[in-house]
Each structure stands twice: as structure tokens, then as C-alpha cells.
Enzyme design. Structure first.
Site, PDB file in Angstrom:
ATOM      1  N   LYS A 119       4.232   3.950 -12.697  1.00  0.00           N
ATOM      2  CA  LYS A 119       2.904   3.740 -12.106  1.00  0.00           C
ATOM      3  C   LYS A 119       1.862   4.422 -12.982  1.00  0.00           C
ATOM      4  CE  LYS A 119       0.055   5.254  -8.131  1.00  0.00           C
ATOM      5  NZ  LYS A 119       0.035   5.902  -6.789  1.00  0.00           N
TER       6      LYS A 119
ATOM      7  N   LYS B  86     -10.690   7.949  -0.593  1.00  0.00           N
ATOM      8  CA  LYS B  86     -10.134   9.261  -0.264  1.00  0.00           C
ATOM      9  C   LYS B  86     -11.251  10.248   0.073  1.00  0.00           C
ATOM     10  CE  LYS B  86      -6.077   9.028  -3.326  1.00  0.00           C
ATOM     11  NZ  LYS B  86      -5.025   9.153  -2.316  1.00  0.00           N
TER      12      LYS B  86
ATOM     13  N   ASP C  83      -2.586  10.426 -11.382  1.00  0.00           N
ATOM     14  CA  ASP C  83      -1.850   9.378 -10.670  1.00  0.00           C
ATOM     15  C   ASP C  83      -1.177   8.382 -11.613  1.00  0.00           C
ATOM     16  OD1 ASP C  83      -0.941   8.487  -8.221  1.00  0.00           O
ATOM     17  OD2 ASP C  83      -2.652   7.160  -7.855  1.00  0.00           O
TER      18      ASP C  83
ATOM     19  N   ASP D 271      -5.713   2.324  -0.564  1.00  0.00           N
ATOM     20  CA  ASP D 271      -5.213   3.569  -1.151  1.00  0.00           C
ATOM     21  C   ASP D 271      -3.687   3.552  -1.315  1.00  0.00           C
ATOM     22  OD1 ASP D 271      -5.348   6.065  -2.252  1.00  0.00           O
ATOM     23  OD2 ASP D 271      -5.653   7.134  -0.354  1.00  0.00           O
TER      24      ASP D 271
ATOM     25  N   GLU E 290      -2.015   1.802  -3.317  1.00  0.00           N
ATOM     26  CA  GLU E 290      -2.171   0.879  -4.441  1.00  0.00           C
ATOM     27  C   GLU E 290      -1.004   0.929  -5.424  1.00  0.00           C
ATOM     28  OE1 GLU E 290      -3.260   3.866  -4.435  1.00  0.00           O
ATOM     29  OE2 GLU E 290      -2.682   4.558  -6.424  1.00  0.00           O
TER      30      GLU E 290
ATOM     31  N   ARG F 158       2.186   0.938  -5.041  1.00  0.00           N
ATOM     32  CA  ARG F 158       3.249  -0.034  -4.742  1.00  0.00           C
ATOM     33  C   ARG F 158       2.828  -1.445  -5.123  1.00  0.00           C
ATOM     34  NH1 ARG F 158       3.207   1.900   1.419  1.00  0.00           N
ATOM     35  NH2 ARG F 158       2.483   3.760   0.323  1.00  0.00           N
TER      36      ARG F 158
HETATM   37  N1  BES Z   1      -1.573   8.491  -5.461  1.00  0.00           N
HETATM   38  C1  BES Z   1      -1.430   8.619  -4.055  1.00  0.00           C
HETATM   39  C2  BES Z   1      -0.300   9.575  -3.649  1.00  0.00           C
HETATM   40  C3  BES Z   1      -0.491  11.005  -4.038  1.00  0.00           C
HETATM   41  C4  BES Z   1      -1.138  11.877  -3.190  1.00  0.00           C
HETATM   42  C5  BES Z   1       0.012  11.489  -5.223  1.00  0.00           C
HETATM   43  C6  BES Z   1      -1.298  13.203  -3.538  1.00  0.00           C
HETATM   44  C7  BES Z   1      -0.149  12.804  -5.578  1.00  0.00           C
HETATM   45  C8  BES Z   1      -0.804  13.659  -4.737  1.00  0.00           C
HETATM   46  C9  BES Z   1      -1.153   7.255  -3.437  1.00  0.00           C
HETATM   47  O1  BES Z   1      -1.732   6.188  -4.101  1.00  0.00           O
HETATM   48  C10 BES Z   1      -1.707   7.287  -2.068  1.00  0.00           C
HETATM   49  O2  BES Z   1      -2.892   7.400  -1.939  1.00  0.00           O
HETATM   50  N2  BES Z   1      -0.842   7.176  -1.089  1.00  0.00           N
HETATM   51  C11 BES Z   1      -1.240   7.204   0.267  1.00  0.00           C
HETATM   52  C12 BES Z   1      -0.514   6.087   0.979  1.00  0.00           C
HETATM   53  C13 BES Z   1      -1.039   5.791   2.350  1.00  0.00           C
HETATM   54  C14 BES Z   1      -2.430   5.229   2.264  1.00  0.00           C
HETATM   55  C15 BES Z   1      -0.105   4.814   3.018  1.00  0.00           C
HETATM   56  C16 BES Z   1      -0.860   8.556   0.851  1.00  0.00           C
HETATM   57  O3  BES Z   1       0.169   9.113   0.456  1.00  0.00           O
HETATM   58  O4  BES Z   1      -1.633   9.066   1.652  1.00  0.00           O
HETATM   59 ZN    ZN Z   2      -2.129   6.416  -6.099  1.00  0.00          ZN
HETATM   60 MN    MN Z   3      -3.713   5.822  -3.461  1.00  0.00          MN
END
Ligand code: BES
Ligand code: ZN
Ligand code: MN
Length: 511
Positions: free
Chosen positions: A274, A286, A297, A356, A358, A360
Site C-alpha cells: 500500500k 480525519k 501511510d 478513509d 482507502e 483496501r
Molecule cells: N491509514 C489508515 C490506518 C492507520 C491509522 C495507519 C493509524 C497507521 C496509523 C487507514 O487508511 C484508515 O484510515 N483506516 C481506518 C479504517 C476505517 C475507516 C474503517 C481506521 O483504521 O480507522
Molecule cells: Zn490509509
Molecule cells: Mn485511511
């Protein structure tokens, strides 16, 4: 950037000057050389140990500055440094690597230019080479955005200019250790540093455009590079990946790196990453707190890029393909909206509930493409995919999800061997109750699975884009960035996974 001290491997021969590093074991048992020096010079080491109440605990350090030496007569040392090995001796290569890291920290802090390390109690060349590896890994710095005035003032060890030029590691197994260090550990270190650099770069410098350029430049290492641009991605019907970059001023890319080190007929190992160069969350934006961390990321892709460099540098005798999706997730008039439905390359439709989630969406198309195009023997993806994996595992382990027990076991073993640990998490089959959580009212699936088990539903989503290929997903959100500091890593971006996957390849496909 990242000038590291030259590591030399030599036979044991005590020099007459400079800084000498000697090891002691629990209950302060001295090495042969230390004992001889001590006995010939009025027990200066024994006395120093007593005065400092030194216990030789693992990686503890006692420094004796400018000792008065009368025997040998010509000897005049700046420093004698004792390093504790703990119980008898340090037993694993990880112990030796960490010893190297701790020793390097001391040499750097004291601004020492060169040192000679006598390893008298250890004869395993792998352990001796790992001492050098640890010394080098510790010297990583990312200070390109500190001007020289700032560097001079900085009291932080991380940014202070250091002068360590040379470390001579003396042992009975110098030749074998040197060979291992040069052919196998140095390439890993270069890959780790490359990955750390990429993760540490800010989003305004390392956007998808610049990232694609840097990957193209890797062809000089003998990697076959292909970069698909927006237009080509459209032709390839990768609308899931493309939907993430719609709000960005920059292009979206899929970069493919091929290493061919074995017969053409041999199925490649595929590693997918990713590469979200910045994740604002998109329209599902966010909160402001800590959002700056989302420059990391693209950690999964950085691991892939670092690993491919390592494989090329050590001319690994396997075929491998690295595939990374490079996108920027921004909110904008063109950005994907919650509720939008996209058709992935696989033909399956996705309702984007939350922009968010994204990562996946990027991986869905990257996985499908890789599987179709390369028919890999194994397929592993790495991604800073969910905050939920940190809730589950903290920052000690990456989360491992796999459709194949054998692959999972290999990866767990490599995790133990390298210290880059993975913990296996549950993954349901298609149609299982976990899998059903991502069914959608309007499309084949939705990109979030509700409140519970967020790391698992993310993995379930990815699995819908994998057919029969043995596959593993490693969620590295907790370990790739803002990671735990260790004797061999003080960097924000850790370079996690390069060593893990290189070890997996070495142990399972090259022996
Ligand atoms: N890049 C983030 C996950 C992340 C969070 C990585 C903190 C490193 C530190 C990912 O894209 C994300 O935002 N995931 C969300 C998913 C949710 C919206 C289902 C999450 O984990 O809150
Ligand atoms: Zn992300
Ligand atoms: Mn995200």
C-alpha cells in the site's frame, strides 16, 4: 545522508592505541585479552568494575578513559570500553545485533572516530557479522531537512553530527563473518535504510509523482521496472485503486518491480504494498490530531521497494515481483464520495462507505492484477491498513492474516528469526460470518465492516480479491511508523518487513 562507519573484519590482534572494546560476561568474567591487560596493569579493569559497580548486564557499558598502561610498554589507549554480554554469553544473532546497536550508540554519543572490537568468546560467524550489522543499522539518520546551523545546535543524538569512521571487529572467524556481512547483511541494511527514508519523507516531497520517479531509477540495480499511469490504469479497469486518487492533484500509479534471479519457468514470489503517500481520509476526513503521521501511510510500499533493492543487491536466486499502488487520498471537488460505487478490476463492485478505508481499495486492484498477470507461487501484501490492528496488538507485532497455514507458519518463523514479529489473526472463509460483515445493500461489498474487528474485516475485504493463490496480508500500521525505538532502530519510519521477508525468501526458497 546515511554515511556509516566502515566495518572491517580482522583476526584478533590487540592494537597499541585507540579505543578498544572488550566483552565481559555475568559476574564480570573478563575475556582473555581483558584479563591479560588487567593482570599486567595493576588490575585497572577489576578496580574500575568495582568502583562503577558494573554488573556486565546484557548491553551495559563501562568506559575506562586513558588508562595508565605499562605493559605492553608501547601501548597507549584513549579508552577501554567493556560491554556486558549478560549470562555467560549472548546467544542469538539478534542479541549480537542489538549489542552492536548499543555499542554504536555509545561510540556515537562520545564522538569516537574509530574503535577496535575484540570478540573472543564467540565463534559463530553469523553472530559476529550481526554485531557489525547492528552497528551499521544504528547509524541511520534522517536529517536532510535540518540546516547545518540547526544540526550544530541540536543536542539530540539523532541529529548531532557524528564522526564514527571505522570499526574493526576482530575474531577468529573474520573471513566467514566478512563474507556474510558483505553478501547478505549489507544488502538488507541498504534495503532497510531505503525503506526508512521513504517513510520519513514528508507528503509534499514524496507524492505519487515523485515516488514513481524514484522507483523508475531503480532499474540501475537490474530490476525490471514498469509504471502504469492513470490512463493505463483506466485501460486496466483498476477503478477501485483510481477512486482513491480522484481528489488529488497528482497522478495515481501502479509500479511493478521485477527481479529475475532464477529460471524463467519458476513462478515468482509476489510482494504487494500500500503506497498512500498521504492519507487525509478523503471526504471522510480525519481529525487534525496526529494527521501528520499519515505521511507514513505508504509504509507497505516502502517495504516492498526496500526488499526489491535488497534482493537485487544480493543477487537472490529467485524470481520476485514487487507491486505497489501509489496514490494520494485527498478531499476535493473530484474526490470519491461516501456511497459511491466503483467497479474493481476483478469485476466485483464496491460501495465506498468511508473514503478513509482507502488502502483496501488500492490493494484490491493491485492484488487482482498481480495474481492474474504473474501467477505467483505466494503472494504477500503489506499495508498500514487499520488503526484497529494497533488496538489489538499494540506496537510489538504486525498482524498476519493468511489463507494458507504453511505460509503463515513460515512467516511466523521468520518473524522470530529477525525480531520483526507477526501475530496470526483470524480470517474467515468466503461466506463466513466475518466475511458477511462486508456485504452491501447496493453493491457486491462495502469497504468497511462496522465497529468490531476492524483489522479482520479489512483482511476479509482483501481476501475477496484473492483466488487460489497462497496469500498473506500483513497489517503493519503499528510497526512501520512512529514505531518502538530499539538498539538498532531510532528512526520514525522503521523499515519493518524488509528483513522479515528477505529472511522468508532466504530460508525457504534459496536453501
Ligand atoms: N491509514 C489508515 C490506518 C492507520 C491509522 C495507519 C493509524 C497507521 C496509523 C487507514 O487508511 C484508515 O484510515 N483506516 C481506518 C479504517 C476505517 C475507516 C474503517 C481506521 O483504521 O480507522
Ligand atoms: Zn490509509
Ligand atoms: Mn485511511
Amino acid at each position: 545522508m546515511n554515511k556509516t562507519a566502515k566495518i572491517n573484519f580482522e583476526k584478533i590482534s590487540l592494537p597499541n592505541s585507540g579505543t578498544i572494546v572488550l566483552f565481559t560476561t555475568k559476574s564480570n568474567k573478563l575475556s582473555d585479552t581483558a584479563k591479560e591487560l588487567d593482570t599486567n596493569n595493576n588490575k585497572f579493569i577489576t578496580k574500575a568494575i568495582k568502583a562503577a559497580d558494573f554488573k556486565s548486564a546484557k548491553s551495559s557499558i563501562l568506559e575506562i578513559i586513558s588508562p595508565t598502561i605499562t605493559e605492553p610498554k608501547t601501548a597507549k589507549y584513549d579508552r577501554i570500553i567493556l560491554v556486558g554480554l549478560g549470562e555467560n554469553k549472548a546467544h542469538t544473532k539478534l542479541d549480537w545485533r542489538n549489542l552492536g546497536g548499543s555499542l554504536a550508540a555509545h561510540l556515537l554519543a562520545k564522538n569516537i572516530e574509530s574503535a577496535t572490537v575484540l570478540v573472543e568468546t564467540e565463534t559463530d560467524p553469523e553472530f559476529i557479522a550481526n554485531l557489525g550489522h547492528g552497528i551499521t543499522l544504528r547509524q541511520y539518520k534522517f536529517d536532510k531537512y535540518k540546516t547545518s546551523a540547526q544540526k550544530d545546535q541540536s543536542k539530540e543524538e539523532e541529529t548531532k553530527e557524528t564522526n564514527l569512521q571505522k570499526v574493526a571487529i576482530q575474531s577468529e572467524e573474520a573471513t566467514a563473518a566478512k563474507k556474510l556481512f558483505t553478501n547478505s547483511l549489507s544488502p538488507v541494511q541498504h534495503g532497510v535504510f531505503a525503506a526508512r527514508d521513504l517513510v520519513n519523507e514528508p507528503g509534499n516531497i514524496l507524492g505519487p509523482n515523485e515516488y514513481a520517479k524514484r522507483i523508475k531509477a531503480l532499474s540501475s540495480l537490474g530490476l525490471g521496472i514498469k509504471v502504469l499511469t492513470d490512463k493505463e490504469l483506466k485501460t486496466e479497469k483498476m477503478n477501485s485503486l483510481l477512486s482513491v486518487g480522484e481528489g488529488s492533484r497528482q497522478g495515481s500509479y501502479l509500479a511493478i518491480m521485477e527481479w529475475k534471479g532464477a529460471a524463467k519457468t519458476e513462478q515468482p514470489l509476489a510482494i504487494i504494498g500500500k503506497g498512500v503517500t498521504f492519507d487525509t481520509g478523503g471526504i471522510s476526513i480525519k481529525g487534525a490530531g496526529g494527521m501528520e503521521d499519515m505521511k507514513g501511510d505508504m509504509g507497505g510500499s516502502a517495504t516492498v521497494v526496500g526488499l526489491m533493492q535488497t534482493l537485487a543487491k544480493r543477487k537472490a536466486k529467485i524470481n520476485a515481483v514487487g507491486v505497489v499502488g501509489l496514490v494520494e487520498n485527498m478531499p476535493d471537488g473530484q474526490a470519491t464520495r461516501p456511497g459511491d460505487i466503483v467497479t474493481s478490476k476483478s469485476g466485483q463492485t464496491i460501495e465506498v462507505i468511508n473514503t478513509d478505508a482507502e488502502g483496501r481499495l488500492v490493494l484490491a486492484d493491485a492484488l487482482w492484477y498481480t495474481q492474474e498477470k504473474f501467477n505467483p507461487k505466494y503472494m504477500i501484501n503489506l499495508a498500514t491498513l487499520t488503526g484497529a490492528i494497533m488496538v489489538a496488538l499494540g506496537k510489538e507485532y504486525a498482524g498476519l492474516f493468511s489463507n494458507n497455514d504453511e505460509l503463515a507458519e513460515m512467516l511466523v518463523a521468520s518473524g522470530k528469526d529477525t525480531g520483526e514479529q507477526v501475530w496470526r489473526m483470524p480470517l474467515g472463509e468466503l461466506g463466513s460470518s466475518y466475511d458477511k460483515l462486508i456485504n452491501s445493500t447496493f453493491a457486491d461489498m462495502k469497504n468497511t465492516g462496522g465497529r468490531w474487528g476492524g483489522a479482520i474485516t479489512a483482511a476479509q475485504f482483501l481476501q475477496r480479491f484473492v483466488n487460489e493463490t497462497p496469500w498473506a496480508h500483513i497489517d503493519i500500521a503499528g510497526v512501520a511508523m512512529a514505531s518502538n525505538k530499539s538498539p538498532i532502530n531510532q528512526s520514525w519510519g522503521s523499515g519493518y518487513g524488509v528483513d522479515l521477508l528477505n529472511n522468508w525468501i532466504e530460508e525457504n526458497f534459496e536453501k
